[in-house]
Design a protein around this motif. Structure first.
Motif, PDB file in Angstrom:
ATOM      1  N   PRO A 137      13.803  54.727  16.810  1.00  0.00           N
ATOM      2  CA  PRO A 137      14.686  55.820  17.222  1.00  0.00           C
ATOM      3  C   PRO A 137      15.403  55.471  18.518  1.00  0.00           C
ATOM      4  CG  PRO A 137      12.350  56.421  17.475  1.00  0.00           C
ATOM      5  CD  PRO A 137      12.387  55.096  16.779  1.00  0.00           C
ATOM      6  N   PHE A 138      16.655  55.892  18.611  1.00  0.00           N
ATOM      7  CA  PHE A 138      17.436  55.578  19.808  1.00  0.00           C
ATOM      8  C   PHE A 138      17.691  56.842  20.632  1.00  0.00           C
ATOM      9  CE2 PHE A 138      21.708  55.483  21.778  1.00  0.00           C
ATOM     10  CZ  PHE A 138      21.453  54.526  22.740  1.00  0.00           C
ATOM     11  N   VAL A 139      17.349  56.765  21.912  1.00  0.00           N
ATOM     12  CA  VAL A 139      17.637  57.871  22.839  1.00  0.00           C
ATOM     13  C   VAL A 139      18.479  57.314  23.988  1.00  0.00           C
ATOM     14  CG1 VAL A 139      16.650  59.560  24.448  1.00  0.00           C
ATOM     15  CG2 VAL A 139      15.507  59.105  22.279  1.00  0.00           C
ATOM     16  N   PRO A 140      19.708  57.806  24.162  1.00  0.00           N
ATOM     17  CA  PRO A 140      20.532  57.290  25.267  1.00  0.00           C
ATOM     18  C   PRO A 140      19.959  57.732  26.614  1.00  0.00           C
ATOM     19  CG  PRO A 140      21.630  59.149  24.202  1.00  0.00           C
ATOM     20  CD  PRO A 140      20.368  58.890  23.421  1.00  0.00           C
ATOM     21  N   ARG A 141      20.307  56.968  27.644  1.00  0.00           N
ATOM     22  CA  ARG A 141      19.798  57.317  28.977  1.00  0.00           C
ATOM     23  C   ARG A 141      20.759  58.258  29.684  1.00  0.00           C
ATOM     24  NH1 ARG A 141      16.212  52.725  30.950  1.00  0.00           N
ATOM     25  NH2 ARG A 141      16.196  51.518  29.061  1.00  0.00           N
ATOM     26  N   TYR A 142      20.232  59.341  30.199  1.00  0.00           N
ATOM     27  CA  TYR A 142      21.036  60.235  31.041  1.00  0.00           C
ATOM     28  C   TYR A 142      20.273  60.483  32.333  1.00  0.00           C
ATOM     29  CZ  TYR A 142      24.719  60.953  27.758  1.00  0.00           C
ATOM     30  OH  TYR A 142      25.787  60.730  26.947  1.00  0.00           O
ATOM     31  N   PRO A 143      20.991  60.487  33.460  1.00  0.00           N
ATOM     32  CA  PRO A 143      20.298  60.664  34.734  1.00  0.00           C
ATOM     33  C   PRO A 143      19.497  61.960  34.749  1.00  0.00           C
ATOM     34  CG  PRO A 143      22.673  60.280  35.074  1.00  0.00           C
ATOM     35  CD  PRO A 143      22.446  60.369  33.598  1.00  0.00           C
ATOM     36  N   GLY A 144      18.316  61.878  35.315  1.00  0.00           N
ATOM     37  CA  GLY A 144      17.484  63.074  35.503  1.00  0.00           C
ATOM     38  C   GLY A 144      16.512  63.327  34.359  1.00  0.00           C
ATOM     39  N   ALA A 145      16.608  62.574  33.267  1.00  0.00           N
ATOM     40  CA  ALA A 145      15.764  62.849  32.092  1.00  0.00           C
ATOM     41  C   ALA A 145      14.290  62.877  32.462  1.00  0.00           C
ATOM     42  CB  ALA A 145      16.027  61.812  31.008  1.00  0.00           C
ATOM     43  N   ARG A 151      10.578  70.256  26.784  1.00  0.00           N
ATOM     44  CA  ARG A 151      10.157  69.271  25.791  1.00  0.00           C
ATOM     45  C   ARG A 151      11.363  68.457  25.335  1.00  0.00           C
ATOM     46  NH1 ARG A 151       8.253  70.463  19.708  1.00  0.00           N
ATOM     47  NH2 ARG A 151       7.836  68.303  19.178  1.00  0.00           N
ATOM     48  N   MET A 152      11.188  67.140  25.238  1.00  0.00           N
ATOM     49  CA  MET A 152      12.253  66.289  24.700  1.00  0.00           C
ATOM     50  C   MET A 152      11.689  65.550  23.507  1.00  0.00           C
ATOM     51  SD  MET A 152      14.725  64.497  27.361  1.00  0.00           S
ATOM     52  CE  MET A 152      13.710  63.906  28.664  1.00  0.00           C
ATOM     53  N   LEU A 153      12.458  65.525  22.438  1.00  0.00           N
ATOM     54  CA  LEU A 153      11.999  64.750  21.290  1.00  0.00           C
ATOM     55  C   LEU A 153      13.192  64.149  20.564  1.00  0.00           C
ATOM     56  CD1 LEU A 153      11.132  67.024  18.265  1.00  0.00           C
ATOM     57  CD2 LEU A 153      11.955  67.985  20.399  1.00  0.00           C
ATOM     58  N   HIS A 154      12.927  63.062  19.847  1.00  0.00           N
ATOM     59  CA  HIS A 154      13.957  62.472  19.001  1.00  0.00           C
ATOM     60  C   HIS A 154      13.894  63.171  17.640  1.00  0.00           C
ATOM     61  CE1 HIS A 154      15.783  59.428  16.315  1.00  0.00           C
ATOM     62  NE2 HIS A 154      16.557  59.200  17.362  1.00  0.00           N
ATOM     63  N   SER A 155      15.016  63.171  16.929  1.00  0.00           N
ATOM     64  CA  SER A 155      15.046  63.864  15.625  1.00  0.00           C
ATOM     65  C   SER A 155      13.989  63.321  14.671  1.00  0.00           C
ATOM     66  CB  SER A 155      16.432  63.734  14.996  1.00  0.00           C
ATOM     67  OG  SER A 155      16.757  62.376  14.803  1.00  0.00           O
ATOM     68  N   SER A 156      13.572  62.065  14.853  1.00  0.00           N
ATOM     69  CA  SER A 156      12.572  61.504  13.934  1.00  0.00           C
ATOM     70  C   SER A 156      11.204  62.174  14.118  1.00  0.00           C
ATOM     71  CB  SER A 156      12.435  59.990  14.153  1.00  0.00           C
ATOM     72  OG  SER A 156      12.071  59.731  15.486  1.00  0.00           O
ATOM     73  N   ALA A 157      11.012  62.860  15.256  1.00  0.00           N
ATOM     74  CA  ALA A 157       9.733  63.547  15.488  1.00  0.00           C
ATOM     75  C   ALA A 157       9.828  65.025  15.134  1.00  0.00           C
ATOM     76  CB  ALA A 157       9.321  63.395  16.953  1.00  0.00           C
ATOM     77  N   ALA A 284      19.294  63.866  18.506  1.00  0.00           N
ATOM     78  CA  ALA A 284      19.606  63.449  17.130  1.00  0.00           C
ATOM     79  C   ALA A 284      20.643  62.330  17.241  1.00  0.00           C
ATOM     80  CB  ALA A 284      20.121  64.628  16.325  1.00  0.00           C
ATOM     81  N   THR A 285      20.228  61.277  17.917  1.00  0.00           N
ATOM     82  CA  THR A 285      21.165  60.239  18.348  1.00  0.00           C
ATOM     83  C   THR A 285      20.971  58.928  17.603  1.00  0.00           C
ATOM     84  OG1 THR A 285      19.619  60.128  20.228  1.00  0.00           O
ATOM     85  CG2 THR A 285      21.766  61.092  20.650  1.00  0.00           C
ATOM     86  N   GLY A 286      20.338  59.017  16.457  1.00  0.00           N
ATOM     87  CA  GLY A 286      20.324  57.858  15.565  1.00  0.00           C
ATOM     88  C   GLY A 286      19.233  56.842  15.853  1.00  0.00           C
ATOM     89  N   PHE A 287      19.428  55.696  15.263  1.00  0.00           N
ATOM     90  CA  PHE A 287      18.396  54.657  15.239  1.00  0.00           C
ATOM     91  C   PHE A 287      19.052  53.306  15.478  1.00  0.00           C
ATOM     92  CE2 PHE A 287      17.069  58.206  12.665  1.00  0.00           C
ATOM     93  CZ  PHE A 287      15.706  58.309  12.869  1.00  0.00           C
ATOM     94  N   ARG A 288      18.235  52.330  15.768  1.00  0.00           N
ATOM     95  CA  ARG A 288      18.694  50.941  15.850  1.00  0.00           C
ATOM     96  C   ARG A 288      17.942  50.142  14.785  1.00  0.00           C
ATOM     97  NH1 ARG A 288      22.199  53.093  18.110  1.00  0.00           N
ATOM     98  NH2 ARG A 288      22.840  52.864  20.280  1.00  0.00           N
ATOM     99  N   ALA A 289      18.468  48.980  14.437  1.00  0.00           N
ATOM    100  CA  ALA A 289      17.816  48.151  13.416  1.00  0.00           C
ATOM    101  C   ALA A 289      16.457  47.663  13.933  1.00  0.00           C
ATOM    102  CB  ALA A 289      18.705  46.970  13.070  1.00  0.00           C
ATOM    103  N   ALA A 290      15.441  47.747  13.051  1.00  0.00           N
ATOM    104  CA  ALA A 290      14.072  47.335  13.425  1.00  0.00           C
ATOM    105  C   ALA A 290      13.912  45.837  13.165  1.00  0.00           C
ATOM    106  CB  ALA A 290      13.057  48.137  12.613  1.00  0.00           C
ATOM    107  N   ILE A 291      14.429  45.032  14.073  1.00  0.00           N
ATOM    108  CA  ILE A 291      14.438  43.583  13.819  1.00  0.00           C
ATOM    109  C   ILE A 291      13.812  42.786  14.967  1.00  0.00           C
ATOM    110  CG2 ILE A 291      16.354  43.474  12.163  1.00  0.00           C
ATOM    111  CD1 ILE A 291      18.242  43.030  14.514  1.00  0.00           C
ATOM    112  N   GLY A 292      13.022  43.450  15.793  1.00  0.00           N
ATOM    113  CA  GLY A 292      12.398  42.756  16.932  1.00  0.00           C
ATOM    114  C   GLY A 292      11.548  41.566  16.495  1.00  0.00           C
TER     115      GLY A 292
END
Ligand SMILES: Cc1cc2nc3c(=O)[nH]c(=O)nc-3n(C[C@H](O)[C@H](O)[C@H](O)COP(=O)(O)OP(=O)(O)OC[C@H]3O[C@@H](n4cnc5c(N)ncnc54)[C@H](O)[C@@H]3O)c2cc1C
Length: 361
Positions: A137-145, A151-157, A284-292
């Motif tokens: 899951p991808f969460v962009p960085r915003y100052p102060g987070a 509560r903060m969660l990604h849409s996948s949760a 709800a900011t999407g995902f990145r490819a799982a290729i690590g």
């Protein structure tokens, strides 16, 4: 031959490998990290019913039985995937999380060593990677987070609107289908706010016209051909009037605001100083490819992505990526699985050597 991942893309690839005469377990295996069949579908929220799923393409050569629209996709699609693995005798091993893939030597046709989390290593001449995006899951960085007290969660949760009942204000970030679905459901139990980077484009027709779909795929294809990280296709196709969107509109939850500038202990603040107090932020900011796990192969370009030539990594003829970039949809995954199976079969035949697969340890 090793396929990593048994979602739509991996199963399509496995099916086509079989059709081309590769023998299950002797010539190829599918390694899958999940405990059960179904790929990412088994993790989706139970509120995602079949009626909400749009444009699902069935697995190759296997019609989807008629399904009640009110059933959760997370229940019915994994059953369908399980039957597919069984009926097509696909050699899926699970749970196996691949932690790394490296080359045995610098020879461009050297065998690849696929390391599983249980300590087992598979040695293979070629690899089809079909690991999707759900685990990243991808969460962009915003100052102060880090200061936010709510509560903060990604849409996948997100598990459904029940968890927000009695909550004051829920802020949903993102302009895609997941954001719209969460807004539609949450608006029944809490006050909602919606922010997106770009103004959303609402489409009037329920289905993405073919030329627009093609344009979206072509855009992502161009990016991965240039070695840039893939992007979501929604930015091109816009938001169709899906059941979720109609419900969100009915509940008056689609008043989009531009992105805020920073996060405070209790809310978010826009550049003009306007502040909204919020209790929950859903990314709800999407995902990145799982290729690590492919990192040891050094496939990444300076632009951050893997340069692709069709389904093949341009730098390495042993590696194919399916469900990646332009093929990150159920129809794209089907097609890419077939294309990769054809290409890998040709590669194995052209670089003649004994067994395609060996378990090293
Ligand atoms: C909320 C949501 C709703 C969607 N709705 C639709 C829709 O309505 N219609 C549509 O066409 N598309 C939809 N999509 C997109 C669609 O689900 C995907 O494009 C497609 O199902 C992805 O298939 P996949 O095989 O690439 O990945 P996945 O289904 O994610 O499968 C990847 C598999 O790889 C395994 N894996 C991952 N990492 C490893 C590892 N390191 N080692 C071993 N195994 C690993 C995982 O366990 C998993 O089984 C939706 C996506 C989301 C997020």
């Amino acid at each position: 031959m090793v396929v990593i991942g048994a979602g739509q893309a991996g199963l399509s690839a496995a099916h086509h490998l079989r059709r081309r005469g590769l023998r299950p377990f002797d010539d190829f295996v599918v390694l899958d990290a999940d405990p059960a069949p179904g790929g990412a579908w088994q993790h989706r929220p139970s509120s995602l019913t079949m009626a909400m799923v749009h444009g699902f393409h069935e697995l190759p050569d296997s019609p989807l039985p008629p399904l009640a629209p009110q059933l959760p996709a997370r229940d019915v699609l994994p059953d369908y995937f399980a039957a597919y693995e069984r009926d097509h005798e696909l050699p899926v091993l699970r749970p196996v999380t691949v932690t790394s893939v490296r080359s045995e030597s610098a020879d461009p046709h050297a065998r690849l060593l696929v390391q599983g989390d249980g300590g087992r290593v598979w040695s293979t001449r070629a690899l089809i990677n079909a690991t999707g995006t759900w685990t990243r899951p991808f969460v962009p960085r915003y100052p102060g987070a880090e200061r936010f007290r709510g509560r903060m969660l990604h849409s996948s949760a997100y598990r459904g609107p029940e968890e927000f009942g009695g909550t004051g204000t829920v802020l949903v970030v993102g302009g895609g289908a997941s954001a719209v679905q969460i807004l539609a459901e949450t608006a029944a139990v809490a006050r909602t706010l919606w922010v997106t980077r770009r103004p959303p484009v609402f489409r009037d027709d329920p289905f993405v016209p073919e030329e627009l779909g093609r344009a979206a795929v072509a855009m992502v294809e161009e990016r991965v051909r240039a070695g840039l990280p893939p992007r979501s296709v929604v930015s091109v196709t816009g938001l169709p009037p899906s059941p979720a969107l109609l419900l969100a509109r009915e509940r008056d939850a689609l008043h989009r605001l531009p992105m805020f500038e920073h996060i405070t202990e209790h809310g978010v603040v826009w550049p003009d100083g306007h502040e909204e107090l919020v209790d929950v932020i859903v990314w709800a900011t999407g995902f990145r490819a799982a290729i690590g796990h492919l990192a040891p192969l050094g496939l990444r370009e300076a632009g951050g992505g893997i340069r692709m030539d069709g389904t093949q990594a341009a730098r390495d003829p042993r590696i194919h990526l399916v469900g990646y970039g332009p093929s990150a949809s159920t129809i794209g995954a089907n097609r890419a699985g077939r294309a990769a199976a054809v290409a890998v079969d040709r590669y194995l035949t052209s670089t003649a050597a004994p067994a395609a697969l060996a378990s090293a340890h």
